[in-house]
Write an enzyme that holds these catalytic residues in place. Sequence first.
Site, PDB file in Angstrom:
ATOM      1  N   ASP A 163     -15.370  -3.393  60.737  1.00  0.00           N
ATOM      2  CA  ASP A 163     -16.328  -3.404  59.633  1.00  0.00           C
ATOM      3  C   ASP A 163     -17.511  -4.269  60.045  1.00  0.00           C
ATOM      4  OD1 ASP A 163     -17.742  -3.763  57.256  1.00  0.00           O
ATOM      5  OD2 ASP A 163     -15.930  -3.773  56.032  1.00  0.00           O
TER       6      ASP A 163
ATOM      7  N   CYS B 179     -24.760   0.247  58.411  1.00  0.00           N
ATOM      8  CA  CYS B 179     -23.294   0.295  58.564  1.00  0.00           C
ATOM      9  C   CYS B 179     -22.821   1.603  59.212  1.00  0.00           C
ATOM     10  CB  CYS B 179     -22.598   0.082  57.224  1.00  0.00           C
ATOM     11  SG  CYS B 179     -23.188   1.160  55.892  1.00  0.00           S
TER      12      CYS B 179
ATOM     13  N   HIS C 262     -20.661   1.892  51.518  1.00  0.00           N
ATOM     14  CA  HIS C 262     -20.551   1.144  52.784  1.00  0.00           C
ATOM     15  C   HIS C 262     -19.587   1.856  53.731  1.00  0.00           C
ATOM     16  CE1 HIS C 262     -20.277  -2.038  55.685  1.00  0.00           C
ATOM     17  NE2 HIS C 262     -18.991  -2.216  55.457  1.00  0.00           N
TER      18      HIS C 262
END
Length: 326
Positions: A208, A261, A113
């Site tokens: 994030d 992401c 990620h």
Amino acid sequence: GLIQFPPPPSKGGIAVTTEDLECLDNGQFLNDVIIDFYLKYLLLERVLQDVADRSHVFSSFFYKQLTRRDNASEDSTSVSAQRRRHQRVKTWTRHVDIFKKDFLFVPVNQEAHWYLVVICFPGLEQCEEGSSPASLRGTGGEKPDEAQAEEEASGYKKLNGISEVTPESTSTDNQDKRTVTGMCVLSPLILSLRIETICKRPCILLMDSLKFSLHERVFKLLREYLQSEWELRRGSVREFSSEQMQGSHCKVPLQDNSSDCGLYLLQYVESFLQDPVVHFELPLCLERWFPRQQVRRKRDEIRDLVLHLYRHQRGTVGMDTSDGVS
């Protein structure tokens, strides 16, 4: 390899291959090559020189190298873990004084990620306020017209290009809020007089695109890195505490699938560089920073960019390669 960017004779070019382009297919995770290539391209080609000069983008391997497990050759008895970590990456900044930069961008990949860390004003020991020259203004660089000035004075605050209504900020109880909280909260009166006031706050921002992640360890390790780097480059001791260098999770646009992401990380950097944050009231509320559609287009845009550079570089082999790419 398809291309190298920046092309020779520039040093430190990133080689992009046909295989790298495959990770731009829908549903694929972006790899480190595409991340590093696009971040380098942004800094060299897409942003104002002034902003580029004030920014430093670390390679996607930086955090990986900083935090990897000790190997057998590392002396884990007499040297602290903090010092060992810094030893692994100390040569990465030998040509740059990060404490003279306003913004350090650190791409991080953990458990497949991607997310972004932005270290702001690492050279400052405390919050600084002042008037901004045009190049530092965070809302596109244009002077606000009188209507906007009036709007801001009447209890709107324009935060990094996003207008928010703040009715409570007009109450007299809150006029001097900033002395209470330590935040750079500007009262409506000050706003009306000095629309272009900026606040430089040493802090570590975390962006994030998956909202459930907490990253306290990242803040700690990066503060320790800054402390060791300061000792090595400046020859003096300086503490980078959580009070002096606050860590903050920004409210940012979120991904709606499991594979984008890396694209969001790239868009966070691009949006930040194109319109740098000037009011550091934490946490930063940037939920409406950019539309999701902008991220969806990014896979095709990056692929097209690489192929454009490929045609350009192939066409200029043997010619002067210093011409800029349009």
